[in-house]
Design a protein around this motif. Structure first.
Motif, mmCIF file in Angstrom:
data_model
loop_
_atom_site.group_PDB
_atom_site.id
_atom_site.type_symbol
_atom_site.label_atom_id
_atom_site.label_comp_id
_atom_site.label_asym_id
_atom_site.label_seq_id
_atom_site.Cartn_x
_atom_site.Cartn_y
_atom_site.Cartn_z
ATOM 1 N N ILE A 72 0.836 -1.207 0.000
ATOM 2 C CA ILE A 72 0.000 0.000 0.000
ATOM 3 C C ILE A 72 0.868 1.253 0.000
ATOM 4 C CG2 ILE A 72 -1.619 1.364 1.393
ATOM 5 C CD1 ILE A 72 -2.877 -1.305 2.272
ATOM 6 N N CYS A 73 1.866 1.305 0.880
ATOM 7 C CA CYS A 73 2.722 2.492 0.967
ATOM 8 C C CYS A 73 3.563 2.674 -0.294
ATOM 9 C CB CYS A 73 3.618 2.406 2.196
ATOM 10 S SG CYS A 73 2.715 2.623 3.735
ATOM 11 N N SER A 74 4.022 1.587 -0.877
ATOM 12 C CA SER A 74 4.810 1.690 -2.105
ATOM 13 C C SER A 74 3.967 2.215 -3.262
ATOM 14 C CB SER A 74 5.395 0.334 -2.486
ATOM 15 O OG SER A 74 6.273 -0.113 -1.495
ATOM 16 N N VAL A 75 2.756 1.711 -3.389
ATOM 17 C CA VAL A 75 1.876 2.137 -4.486
ATOM 18 C C VAL A 75 1.485 3.605 -4.336
ATOM 19 C CG1 VAL A 75 -0.453 1.826 -5.447
ATOM 20 C CG2 VAL A 75 0.996 -0.154 -5.013
ATOM 21 N N THR A 76 1.133 4.024 -3.130
ATOM 22 C CA THR A 76 0.732 5.421 -2.955
ATOM 23 C C THR A 76 1.920 6.375 -3.115
ATOM 24 O OG1 THR A 76 0.930 5.201 -0.544
ATOM 25 C CG2 THR A 76 -1.268 4.905 -1.505
ATOM 26 N N SER A 77 3.090 5.996 -2.622
ATOM 27 C CA SER A 77 4.276 6.856 -2.782
ATOM 28 C C SER A 77 4.685 6.978 -4.246
ATOM 29 C CB SER A 77 5.452 6.301 -1.980
ATOM 30 O OG SER A 77 5.164 6.300 -0.627
ATOM 31 N N LEU A 78 4.766 5.858 -4.921
ATOM 32 C CA LEU A 78 5.150 5.874 -6.326
ATOM 33 C C LEU A 78 4.084 6.550 -7.178
ATOM 34 C CD1 LEU A 78 7.327 5.040 -8.320
ATOM 35 C CD2 LEU A 78 6.141 2.873 -8.612
ATOM 36 N N GLY A 79 2.825 6.326 -6.835
ATOM 37 C CA GLY A 79 1.740 6.985 -7.562
ATOM 38 C C GLY A 79 1.809 8.492 -7.417
ATOM 39 N N GLY A 80 2.064 8.973 -6.198
ATOM 40 C CA GLY A 80 2.214 10.408 -5.990
ATOM 41 C C GLY A 80 3.399 10.965 -6.742
ATOM 42 N N TYR A 81 4.479 10.230 -6.767
ATOM 43 C CA TYR A 81 5.679 10.658 -7.478
ATOM 44 C C TYR A 81 5.428 10.749 -8.988
ATOM 45 C CZ TYR A 81 10.455 10.601 -9.262
ATOM 46 O OH TYR A 81 11.610 10.892 -9.935
ATOM 47 N N LEU A 82 4.725 9.768 -9.523
ATOM 48 C CA LEU A 82 4.521 9.717 -10.976
ATOM 49 C C LEU A 82 3.492 10.728 -11.479
ATOM 50 C CD1 LEU A 82 4.673 5.875 -11.600
ATOM 51 C CD2 LEU A 82 6.434 7.591 -12.068
ATOM 52 N N ILE A 83 2.498 11.086 -10.662
ATOM 53 C CA ILE A 83 1.482 12.034 -11.129
ATOM 54 C C ILE A 83 1.877 13.483 -10.875
ATOM 55 C CG2 ILE A 83 -0.391 10.383 -10.811
ATOM 56 C CD1 ILE A 83 -1.225 12.051 -8.335
ATOM 57 N N ALA A 84 2.987 13.716 -10.207
ATOM 58 C CA ALA A 84 3.404 15.079 -9.861
ATOM 59 C C ALA A 84 3.921 15.825 -11.080
ATOM 60 C CB ALA A 84 4.486 15.017 -8.793
ATOM 61 N N PRO A 85 3.743 17.149 -11.068
ATOM 62 C CA PRO A 85 4.355 17.951 -12.124
ATOM 63 C C PRO A 85 5.882 17.928 -11.993
ATOM 64 C CG PRO A 85 3.044 19.321 -10.632
ATOM 65 C CD PRO A 85 2.932 17.919 -10.165
ATOM 66 N N GLU A 86 6.552 18.436 -12.988
ATOM 67 C CA GLU A 86 8.025 18.393 -13.023
ATOM 68 C C GLU A 86 8.657 19.271 -11.938
ATOM 69 O OE1 GLU A 86 9.798 16.348 -14.963
ATOM 70 O OE2 GLU A 86 7.878 15.565 -15.628
ATOM 71 N N ASP A 87 9.962 19.347 -11.940
ATOM 72 C CA ASP A 87 10.799 20.111 -11.013
ATOM 73 C C ASP A 87 10.825 19.467 -9.626
ATOM 74 O OD1 ASP A 87 11.401 21.861 -13.060
ATOM 75 O OD2 ASP A 87 9.795 23.241 -12.524
ATOM 76 N N GLN A 88 10.587 20.233 -8.571
ATOM 77 C CA GLN A 88 10.703 19.711 -7.216
ATOM 78 C C GLN A 88 9.408 19.106 -6.691
ATOM 79 O OE1 GLN A 88 12.141 22.957 -4.909
ATOM 80 N NE2 GLN A 88 14.216 22.784 -5.687
ATOM 81 N N GLN A 89 8.362 19.160 -7.417
ATOM 82 C CA GLN A 89 7.071 18.670 -6.968
ATOM 83 C C GLN A 89 7.018 17.150 -6.748
ATOM 84 O OE1 GLN A 89 4.518 20.588 -5.965
ATOM 85 N NE2 GLN A 89 5.796 22.369 -6.373
ATOM 86 N N PRO A 90 7.751 16.329 -7.492
ATOM 87 C CA PRO A 90 7.658 14.881 -7.262
ATOM 88 C C PRO A 90 8.018 14.457 -5.841
ATOM 89 C CG PRO A 90 8.653 15.266 -9.387
ATOM 90 C CD PRO A 90 8.512 16.611 -8.709
#
Length: 77
Positions: A28-46
């Motif tokens: 669960i934690c891996s999917v939500t962390s990676l999902g947040g990282y992948l849907i983030a806009p570029e630069d420092q937002q990921p």
């Protein structure tokens, strides 16, 4: 604790953890962390989105997986 119960638990940071619950929370934690990282806009937002996903995964895991530890108070009189 029974022998069967001992085989289902592993020791993590001097505490016994049920293997199935540990794997579920890691997924669960891996999917939500990676999902947040992948849907983030570029630069420092990921980084920020990944951290928010990790906290969200923790909250979901904590609400799904209930503690199995019981405490009992024994008076020593």
């Amino acid at each position: 604790m029974s022998e069967q119960g001992q085989k289902e638990n592993i020791e993590v940071w001097e505490d016994l953890v049920h293997i199935k619950d540990l794997v579920i929370s890691l997924i669960i934690c891996s999917v939500t962390s990676l999902g947040g990282y992948l849907i983030a806009p570029e630069d420092q937002q990921p980084l920020i989105f990944g951290l928010i996903g990790a906290v969200l995964g923790f909250v979901i895991s904590a609400s799904i997986i209930k503690p199995k530890r019981t405490f009992s108070y024994m008076d020593e009189e």
